[in-house]
Motif scaffolding. Sequence first.
Motif, PDB file in Angstrom:
ATOM      1  N   ALA A   5      21.615  -1.717 -18.099  1.00 13.70           N
ATOM      2  CA  ALA A   5      23.137  -1.464 -17.380  1.00 13.70           C
ATOM      3  C   ALA A   5      22.410  -1.798 -16.125  1.00 13.70           C
ATOM      4  N   ILE A   6      21.692  -0.679 -15.554  1.00 12.84           N
ATOM      5  CA  ILE A   6      21.269  -0.601 -13.952  1.00 12.84           C
ATOM      6  C   ILE A   6      20.385  -1.917 -13.796  1.00 12.84           C
ATOM      7  N   ALA A   7      19.417  -2.293 -14.657  1.00 13.12           N
ATOM      8  CA  ALA A   7      18.613  -3.258 -14.412  1.00 13.12           C
ATOM      9  C   ALA A   7      19.441  -4.537 -14.053  1.00 13.12           C
ATOM     10  N   GLU A   8      21.226  -4.882 -14.901  1.00 16.04           N
ATOM     11  CA  GLU A   8      21.405  -6.046 -14.058  1.00 16.04           C
ATOM     12  C   GLU A   8      21.916  -6.038 -13.264  1.00 16.04           C
ATOM     13  N   LYS A   9      22.938  -4.111 -13.008  1.00 21.00           N
ATOM     14  CA  LYS A   9      23.129  -4.677 -11.524  1.00 21.00           C
ATOM     15  C   LYS A   9      22.636  -4.705 -10.733  1.00 21.00           C
ATOM     16  N   LEU A  10      21.143  -4.055 -10.307  1.00 15.83           N
ATOM     17  CA  LEU A  10      19.940  -4.060  -9.411  1.00 15.83           C
ATOM     18  C   LEU A  10      19.595  -5.790  -9.131  1.00 15.83           C
ATOM     19  N   GLY A  11      19.493  -6.420 -10.527  1.00 18.02           N
ATOM     20  CA  GLY A  11      18.993  -7.220 -10.185  1.00 18.02           C
ATOM     21  C   GLY A  11      17.694  -8.322 -10.615  1.00 18.02           C
ATOM     22  N   ASN A  12      17.458  -9.409 -10.278  1.00 15.20           N
ATOM     23  CA  ASN A  12      15.636  -9.537 -10.616  1.00 15.20           C
ATOM     24  C   ASN A  12      14.845  -8.921  -9.880  1.00 15.20           C
ATOM     25  N   HIS A  13      15.683  -8.625  -8.627  1.00 18.60           N
ATOM     26  CA  HIS A  13      13.879  -8.130  -7.363  1.00 18.60           C
ATOM     27  C   HIS A  13      14.051  -6.833  -7.989  1.00 18.60           C
ATOM     28  N   PHE A  14      14.063  -5.682  -9.267  1.00 21.27           N
ATOM     29  CA  PHE A  14      13.581  -4.386  -9.322  1.00 21.27           C
ATOM     30  C   PHE A  14      13.533  -4.370 -10.965  1.00 21.27           C
ATOM     31  N   LYS A  15      12.596  -3.808 -11.044  1.00 19.92           N
ATOM     32  CA  LYS A  15      12.476  -3.339 -12.494  1.00 19.92           C
ATOM     33  C   LYS A  15      12.424  -1.432 -12.411  1.00 19.92           C
ATOM     34  N   VAL A  16      12.909  -1.118 -13.938  1.00 20.51           N
ATOM     35  CA  VAL A  16      13.655   0.245 -14.251  1.00 20.51           C
ATOM     36  C   VAL A  16      12.930   0.138 -15.710  1.00 20.51           C
ATOM     37  N   GLU A  17      11.771   1.396 -15.391  1.00 19.34           N
ATOM     38  CA  GLU A  17      10.954   1.857 -16.636  1.00 19.34           C
ATOM     39  C   GLU A  17      11.105   2.732 -16.962  1.00 19.34           C
TER      40      GLU A  17
ATOM     41  N   PRO B 282      10.417  10.454 -13.991  1.00 22.80           N
ATOM     42  CA  PRO B 282      11.536  10.883 -14.351  1.00 22.80           C
ATOM     43  C   PRO B 282      12.428  10.348 -15.431  1.00 22.80           C
ATOM     44  N   ASP B 283      13.796  10.334 -16.178  1.00 26.98           N
ATOM     45  CA  ASP B 283      13.911   9.865 -16.869  1.00 26.98           C
ATOM     46  C   ASP B 283      13.923   7.778 -16.957  1.00 26.98           C
ATOM     47  N   LEU B 284      13.901   7.835 -15.676  1.00 26.02           N
ATOM     48  CA  LEU B 284      14.039   6.272 -15.612  1.00 26.02           C
ATOM     49  C   LEU B 284      13.089   5.665 -14.097  1.00 26.02           C
ATOM     50  N   ARG B 285      12.799   4.729 -13.726  1.00 24.04           N
ATOM     51  CA  ARG B 285      11.867   4.716 -12.566  1.00 24.04           C
ATOM     52  C   ARG B 285      12.145   3.651 -12.197  1.00 24.04           C
ATOM     53  N   ILE B 286      13.059   3.246 -10.938  1.00 22.13           N
ATOM     54  CA  ILE B 286      13.260   2.268 -10.182  1.00 22.13           C
ATOM     55  C   ILE B 286      12.338   1.715  -8.787  1.00 22.13           C
TER      56      ILE B 286
ATOM     57  N   SER C 215       9.814   3.851  -1.773  1.00 19.31           N
ATOM     58  CA  SER C 215       8.984   3.100  -3.023  1.00 19.31           C
ATOM     59  C   SER C 215       9.304   3.117  -4.334  1.00 19.31           C
ATOM     60  N   ALA C 216       9.977   3.768  -4.776  1.00 20.46           N
ATOM     61  CA  ALA C 216      10.875   4.083  -5.990  1.00 20.46           C
ATOM     62  C   ALA C 216      11.913   5.300  -5.765  1.00 20.46           C
ATOM     63  N   PHE C 217      12.740   4.947  -6.827  1.00 22.32           N
ATOM     64  CA  PHE C 217      14.183   5.804  -6.579  1.00 22.32           C
ATOM     65  C   PHE C 217      14.231   6.195  -8.638  1.00 22.32           C
ATOM     66  N   GLU C 218      14.459   7.101  -8.973  1.00 24.19           N
ATOM     67  CA  GLU C 218      13.714   8.292  -9.904  1.00 24.19           C
ATOM     68  C   GLU C 218      15.275   9.030 -10.329  1.00 24.19           C
ATOM     69  N   VAL C 219      15.431   8.402 -11.325  1.00 21.86           N
ATOM     70  CA  VAL C 219      16.796   8.580 -11.953  1.00 21.86           C
ATOM     71  C   VAL C 219      16.686  10.153 -13.514  1.00 21.86           C
ATOM     72  N   LYS C 220      17.376  10.562 -12.912  1.00 17.29           N
ATOM     73  CA  LYS C 220      17.155  11.986 -14.278  1.00 17.29           C
ATOM     74  C   LYS C 220      19.087  11.660 -14.899  1.00 17.29           C
ATOM     75  N   LEU C 221      18.521  11.796 -16.463  1.00 20.72           N
ATOM     76  CA  LEU C 221      20.127  11.540 -16.947  1.00 20.72           C
ATOM     77  C   LEU C 221      20.393  12.652 -18.343  1.00 20.72           C
ATOM     78  N   LYS C 222      21.846  12.470 -18.247  1.00 22.89           N
ATOM     79  CA  LYS C 222      22.441  13.809 -18.499  1.00 22.89           C
ATOM     80  C   LYS C 222      21.815  13.805 -20.181  1.00 22.89           C
ATOM     81  N   GLN C 223      22.401  15.084 -20.764  1.00 23.87           N
ATOM     82  CA  GLN C 223      20.896  14.816 -22.446  1.00 23.87           C
ATOM     83  C   GLN C 223      22.160  14.150 -23.011  1.00 23.87           C
ATOM     84  N   GLY C 224      21.182  13.224 -24.422  1.00 24.79           N
ATOM     85  CA  GLY C 224      22.095  13.162 -24.584  1.00 24.79           C
ATOM     86  C   GLY C 224      22.803  11.444 -24.438  1.00 24.79           C
ATOM     87  N   THR C 225      22.268  11.043 -23.815  1.00 26.33           N
ATOM     88  CA  THR C 225      22.282   9.285 -22.856  1.00 26.33           C
ATOM     89  C   THR C 225      21.585   8.535 -23.536  1.00 26.33           C
TER      90      THR C 225
END
Length: 408
Positions: A246-258, A62-66, A228-238
């Motif tokens: 922004a996602i990491a800030e919303k979720l806090g220190n308990h989560f990592k966004v890769e 995925p574009d981002l994996r939480i 165990s994970a939450f996968e995110v697909k972003l729109k083209q050009g993002t």
Amino acid sequence: MKFPFYIALRYLFSPKKHSAINIISLICAIGVCVGTLALVCILSVYNGFQELIGGTFSQLDPDLRISLVEGKTFDCQQPALAEIRQFAVVDNTSAVLEENAVVKCGERQTWLTVKGVDNNYKDMMVTNRLMKDGRFVLQDGERQFGVLGLTLAIKLDASLYVPNPLELYAPLHDAKIEISNPESAFNQENIFMAGIYSAEQEEVDGKYMFVTLAEAQKLFGYTPNDCSAFEVKLKQGTDIEATKNAIAEKLGNHFKVEDKKEQHQEFYRMLKVEKWISFLILTFILLIAVFNVTGSLSMLIIEKKNDINTLRNLGATNSTVGNIFLLEGWFVTAIGAVLGVLIGVTLCLVQQQWGIIALGTEEEAGMFLTNAYPVKVQVYDILVILFTVLLLGLLVAWIPTRILRTSK
């Protein structure tokens, strides 16, 4: 520095009395040119392989994996994740659950990673592009299906046209093994194959079996909201980096966004280490060629002995005389370095455009991801190579000129 620069240029391009000095200087420049050319080509090939394999990974990543910083599973229905689904730049999301299990097909068995995915996953990853046989169907009414990697299918000798199901055995995450009944700590499910996928990367094709998220939760003994994970697909050009922050800030220190590269951090780290170890080895070989400048410069100093005395009588200091020959030796290295970079970049661009050097024989065509060596020229690499070669040339040229600086 203007006067030493002018004299050094005159010495470089004016004919010497002894042709041996001309020949040695030419050999020095050619040696530096070949060494620099090799550095450009080797680093560009590493860049090409990194981009090629990275592109293969991206088909299933995925574009981002939480995921959690510590721990295995979390609630995929929590409000923060629901808010992320509403981001304007988010195209789709999927909750997934990954765990290791044993799969058995007839008399064959092996370890694999069961990846449970929800209904959004099929649209999110455009999985039809990866299918080699069958369809990416994980559920039909009450019946559960699985999609197996090509390497796993070959290892298990599994086929879509054999009606027998695959047997999955998984340890329950919260069960304790009883000596009298050890099988109670394991769960067993039968899954029929619906398709075989291939990402054209053996590590990926030999790792995953896709099932529904509900089936994975049942197999491993998790609750319906566990993932165990939450996968995110972003729109083209993002802007991926800005969205990740922004996602990491919303979720806090308990989560990592890769992002995609961070999901395969070990692979990219290994490739980078191999790349720069090769750079160091070739730099040591190049150093031998650069050291020829010392001999050429020493002979030139002997030939220009009368000129040195004349310059001193005219008021030139030892430092000025030393700078003349320092620049002379450095110019030889610089010419070889610049020619090496130009030829190396040209060869890489030719290879990139026409693929002249094949990765294997004609009989092996189609067995690799690409038929020709992949290359990618990076400006950063070119700058590092030029800096390294020119620095080596400056240090080596200083060796014979230090005598001029201290002589009386």
